[in-house]
Design a protein around this motif. Structure first.
Motif, PDB file in Angstrom:
ATOM      1  N   TYR A   1      33.732  41.906  42.452  1.00  0.00           N
ATOM      2  CA  TYR A   1      34.949  41.949  43.269  1.00  0.00           C
ATOM      3  C   TYR A   1      35.517  40.540  43.430  1.00  0.00           C
ATOM      4  O   TYR A   1      34.816  39.632  43.888  1.00  0.00           O
ATOM      5  N   GLN A   2      36.755  40.363  43.005  1.00  0.00           N
ATOM      6  CA  GLN A   2      37.431  39.072  43.176  1.00  0.00           C
ATOM      7  C   GLN A   2      38.345  39.144  44.400  1.00  0.00           C
ATOM      8  O   GLN A   2      39.223  40.000  44.477  1.00  0.00           O
ATOM      9  N   PRO A   3      38.164  38.236  45.367  1.00  0.00           N
ATOM     10  CA  PRO A   3      38.943  38.325  46.617  1.00  0.00           C
ATOM     11  C   PRO A   3      40.436  38.181  46.372  1.00  0.00           C
ATOM     12  O   PRO A   3      40.888  37.436  45.498  1.00  0.00           O
TER      13      PRO A   3
ATOM     14  N   TYR B   1      40.438  31.629  40.953  1.00  0.00           N
ATOM     15  CA  TYR B   1      39.263  30.783  41.147  1.00  0.00           C
ATOM     16  C   TYR B   1      39.425  29.820  42.312  1.00  0.00           C
ATOM     17  O   TYR B   1      38.449  29.265  42.805  1.00  0.00           O
ATOM     18  N   LEU B   2      40.667  29.584  42.777  1.00  0.00           N
ATOM     19  CA  LEU B   2      40.854  28.725  43.936  1.00  0.00           C
ATOM     20  C   LEU B   2      40.128  29.292  45.151  1.00  0.00           C
ATOM     21  O   LEU B   2      39.619  28.535  45.978  1.00  0.00           O
ATOM     22  N   CYS B   3      40.071  30.603  45.236  1.00  0.00           N
ATOM     23  CA  CYS B   3      39.314  31.234  46.330  1.00  0.00           C
ATOM     24  C   CYS B   3      37.882  31.526  45.887  1.00  0.00           C
ATOM     25  O   CYS B   3      36.936  31.061  46.506  1.00  0.00           O
ATOM     26  N   ALA B   4      37.746  32.298  44.809  1.00  0.00           N
ATOM     27  CA  ALA B   4      36.405  32.652  44.337  1.00  0.00           C
ATOM     28  C   ALA B   4      36.512  33.356  42.995  1.00  0.00           C
ATOM     29  O   ALA B   4      37.531  33.966  42.674  1.00  0.00           O
TER      30      ALA B   4
ATOM     31  N   PRO C   1      35.012  36.443  40.448  1.00  0.00           N
ATOM     32  CA  PRO C   1      34.525  37.792  40.763  1.00  0.00           C
ATOM     33  C   PRO C   1      33.069  37.756  41.205  1.00  0.00           C
ATOM     34  O   PRO C   1      32.231  37.126  40.542  1.00  0.00           O
ATOM     35  N   LEU C   2      32.764  38.410  42.303  1.00  0.00           N
ATOM     36  CA  LEU C   2      31.442  38.335  42.922  1.00  0.00           C
ATOM     37  C   LEU C   2      30.773  39.704  42.930  1.00  0.00           C
ATOM     38  O   LEU C   2      31.450  40.741  43.043  1.00  0.00           O
TER      39      LEU C   2
END
Length: 826
Positions: A589-591, A804-807, A809-810
């Motif tokens: 999940y990518q924010p 990617y500035l936030c995160a 995919p997690l």
């Protein structure tokens, strides 16, 4: 008022005294006058009564005087009371007027008083509120000119000095920076007062009124920011209406045309002057009966809207189809005041639909069946063959060195050569044989009823002499040993030879030169080599490369050992199916972050494959296999179920609700029951439909727009949000955005990558954001990696971003931890 009453009382007293004096004199002098003028009156009987008569006369004078005085006094008192009541009413009205004026001044208007000679500026309390002053000492903190926008100062000062010199009023719109930092528009009005007295509403730097003759200006300050914004919105709306390609017509409640835009006159051929005041029925085509119009007006009156297709007539008599939308405009009481009609000429769309309907099943260049239609017909044939025991073959013809033809003569000549070959193969096979263009230089043929006799294509009869050798080749390439299988293989080989011969006929140009393109043919037999339509195509495709390996102009039956690429692709498909069954697929999940608040409000769900033996498999590697093999259907259903299950689990764990977005591939969108799968996933998981967002590409919407619209409407009925993914990179259509129930536009990462340096990308992103907001859509930017990119998007009003500035995919656990940390921070 008291002095007037006293004067009136004194007047009544003096009047009474004069009346009594005159009356008494008259009574007393009456007897003497009678003796002089009528001397015999006293000697007559009764003359002795003159004394009592005089007394009675005096009493009458006194009584009448008293009564008259009393009446006058009462009348004066009544008049006094009326004057008092009128004065009190006037006083009350004046107080109310002053109160209203005070409220107005304290609300949206500020009053100012400028004495340039004394360098004084007095103001009302309303000015502090207009400028949003939060402090306690406005006198000390406020200075006018520094707060005026630099571009407006010169005009304001010049207008004030001109009004001071001429005595004429002035009104200027200027920008002022309020104490909260916002720059707003204000209307400044002023003039030189006639008497030089300061108004009661002006306060602040309190001072005595200026002496007569001292130069002075007084006026008001009113905030007109909202009015300007409303005027700008109205101007933009009018500009949109005037410049839209759709016709717009407005009528009154009696259906008299009040206005039309330029597009309307252009589409119907009438001028605006010819249409104004007319009834729209002059455009009737005559193709619809009374029932159609009755139903349309009933729906319009009942719901306030009607949408549909209708045929109308242009001024030149041409009848044309249009897609029309009508709406009622009602006043505050609910009464209809106007009707607004918008329509688009869909003549070309109808024609295009017919062409698309043909192109949906045929190749544009050769008019043969396209790959999709060929596959559908092959699937039907396989199902029929399974029931009847029929033997068939799929043959793929691939041109040899066709790239050399394009490189040598150009693609235009290459297209003509390909058309020539398609015609020759069609003629050789006959009209009842299914032929399709499978790829750029590849043709497919379905040969049916093999081994039954009489089922061969006409041109294949001449190749019967080679049936024996073909049967030998077939036995060498397959495990079939029965005589009918051998006969079927021989007939298939004869068809392949006929195809090669037809393709080898030279194409002659108008200039006289010839082009010859050789061909190789791959053959896959049913049921000897494959038992499904997909495997038949794959087998024939692999066999083509086997034929090319043997030399150009050859044919070859399917053999699983032909190419390593085919084996790897088939193996990857099998492993993917196994991974799906064994749970090796995972969701990351990518924010998605709200730009204004910086909070995570959603996530894009992305499928990942971790193979136990190979490790992570790139999505770019297995997604195409899933698309072409049909695995995308069950894999897409699993993704929907997993995302809904995970979303419900996060809600049950007390995490803040977020919107979970997932991609829907074009094949999954058109070839699976997407609505049913989503509905089942929501029901079984208990995840709210409003928390699920499906991302559809522009290509999927444009491929079959009406079918796509129906699917989206059914999803919207479930409560699911819809997003257009990678907007701007595909078949962008404003008409599609207007017709489809879309909630979010996603700006493709390709437009974000070079922000803010690229002027092209800045213009495109700005336009997409403005377009989305004008349509009431939320706008999300993908692939944001730098603070500069985020700052640009924030300045342009973009709603949210991911990247990617936030995160990155997690996994589900890491994303949940991110949500918990956010909740703890707030």
């Amino acid at each position: 008022m008291d002095s007037k009453a006293a004067r009136a009382g004194r007047a009544v007293g003096w009047g009474l005294l004069i009346y009594l004096a005159v009356g008494t004199a008259w009574v007393l002098a009456g007897g003497a006058l009678l003796d002089r003028w009528a001397p015999g009156f006293a000697a007559q009987p009764g003359g002795a009564l003159r004394g009592p008569a005089a007394l009675a006369g005096l009493l009458w004078v006194l009584a009448s005087g008293a009564l008259g005085a009393g009446w006058l006094l009462r009348r004066q008192r009544a008049d006094a009371r009326q004057r008092t009541d009128a004065a009190r009413a006037a006083q009350t009205a004046l107080q109310r007027s002053e109160a209203r004026l005070r409220l107005a001044l304290e609300g949206g208007v500020g009053v100012w008083d400028w004495r340039p000679g004394q360098r004084r500026l007095d103001f009302s309390a309303g000015l502090q509120r207009l400028l949003r002053y939060p402090g306690e000492d406005f006198d000390q903190d406020f200075a006018l000119l520094p707060r005026v926008h630099r571009g407006d100062r010169r005009w304001l000062v010049a207008a004030a000095r001109a009004a001071l010199a001429s005595g004429e009023p002035f009104a200027e719109s200027v920008r002022l920076r309020c104490f909260d930092g916002e720059v707003r528009w204000f209307l400044v009005r002023g003039r030189r007062p006639v008497d030089g007295a300061a108004g009661d509403a002006v306060q602040g730097r309190a001072s005595p009124s200026a002496a007569p003759g001292i130069a002075r200006l007084a006026g008001t300050l009113a905030d007109e920011t909202s009015a300007r914004r409303e005027a700008e919105r109205s101007r933009l709306a009018a500009t949109v209406v005037d410049n839209t390609t759709e016709g717009v017509l407005v009528t009154d409640a009696a259906s008299r045309i009040l206005s039309v835009n330029a597009a309307f006159t252009r589409l119907v051929g009438y001028t605006e002057a010819e249409l104004l005041g007319q009834n729209p029925r002059l455009l009737k085509s005559g193709r619809h009966g009374p029932g159609f119009y009755r139903s349309m007006w009933e729906a319009l009156q009942r719901t306030g809207h009607w949408r549909g297709e209708i045929w109308n007539r242009r001024k030149n008599g041409e009848v044309f189809p249009e897609r029309m939308s009508m709406s009622c405009v009602r006043d505050a009481s609910g009464a209809i005041t106007h009707y607004v009609c918008m329509f688009a000429d869909i003549s070309e769309e109808k024609a295009q639909f017919g062409r698309l309907e043909f192109m949906a099943h045929h190749d544009a260049l050769t008019t043969l069946a396209n790959r999709s239609h060929f596959a559908q017909q092959l699937e039907s044939a396989v199902q029929a063959a399974e029931a009847s025991g029929e033997r068939m073959a799929v043959l793929l013809l691939n041109l040899d060195r066709f790239k050399d033809v394009n490189d040598s003569y150009g693609h235009a000549i290459g297209d003509q050569v390909l058309q020539h070959i398609a015609r020759r193969v069609q003629a050789a096979m006959g009209d009842d044989v299914l032929i399709g263009r499978m790829a750029g230089d590849e043709l497919g043929v379905l040969a049916r009823r093999l081994g039954e006799g009489g089922g061969n294509p006409p041109a294949a009869a001449g190749a019967a002499a080679s049936a024996a050798s073909a049967a030998s080749a077939a036995s060498a390439a397959s495990a079939a040993s029965a005589a009918d299988d051998m006969a079927g293989a021989g007939e298939a080989a004869a068809v392949a030879q006929a195809m090669i011969a037809a393709a080898g006929e030279p194409w002659r140009s108008p200039e006289g030169f010839e082009v010859v393109a050789g061909a190789s043919v791959g053959i896959c037999l049913f049921p000897a080599h494959a038992a499904t339509a997909q495997s038949l195509l794959q087998g024939a495709h692999a066999a083509v490369y086997g034929a090319k390996a043997r030399g150009r102009g050859a044919w070859c039956f399917f053999d699983e050992g032909l190419t390593a690429a085919a084996r790897e692709r088939i193996a990857l498909e099998a492993r993917l199916r196994r991974a799906l069954a064994l749970g090796h697929l995972q969701m990351h999940y990518q924010p998605q972050v709200d730009i204004a608040s910086g909070r995570i409000v959603g996530a894009e769900a992305l499928v990942r494959w971790v193979d136990p033996d190979e490790g992570p498999v790139a999505p770019a590697r297995f997604i195409p296999v899933a698309e072409s093999s049909g695995v995308i259907g069950p894999m897409g259903e699993w993704v929907v179920r997993e995302v809904c299950r995970q979303g419900r689990a996060w809600l049950d764990a007390g995490l803040a609700p977020v919107t979970l977005a997932l991609n829907v591939s074009p094949r999954q969108f058109h070839l699976t029951d997407l609505v049913g799968g989503v509905e089942n996933a929501l029901q079984h998981s208990g995840f709210p439909a409003s928390g699920l967002e499906l991302e559809i590409t522009e290509g999927a919407l444009a491929e079959r727009p009406e079918e796509a619209r129906q699917v989206l409407l059914r999803l919207r009925a479930l409560g699911v949000r819809m997003a257009v993914d990678d907007f701007g990179t595909g078949y962008s259509s404003l008409a599609h955005l207007k017709r489809f129930p879309i909630d979010v536009l996603k700006i493709d990462r390709g437009f974000i990558r070079d922000l803010p340096q690229s002027t092209d990308d800045t213009a495109i992103c700005t336009a997409i954001i403005a377009l989305g907001h004008s349509l009431g859509l939320s706008v999300l930017a993908e692939g944001v990696e730098t603070e500069a990119q985020l700052a640009f998007l924030k300045a342009r009003g973009c709603d949210s971003f991911q990247g990617y500035l936030c995160a990155r995919p997690l996994p589900a656990g890491a994303f949940a931890d991110l949500l918990r940390s956010q909740a703890g921070a707030h």
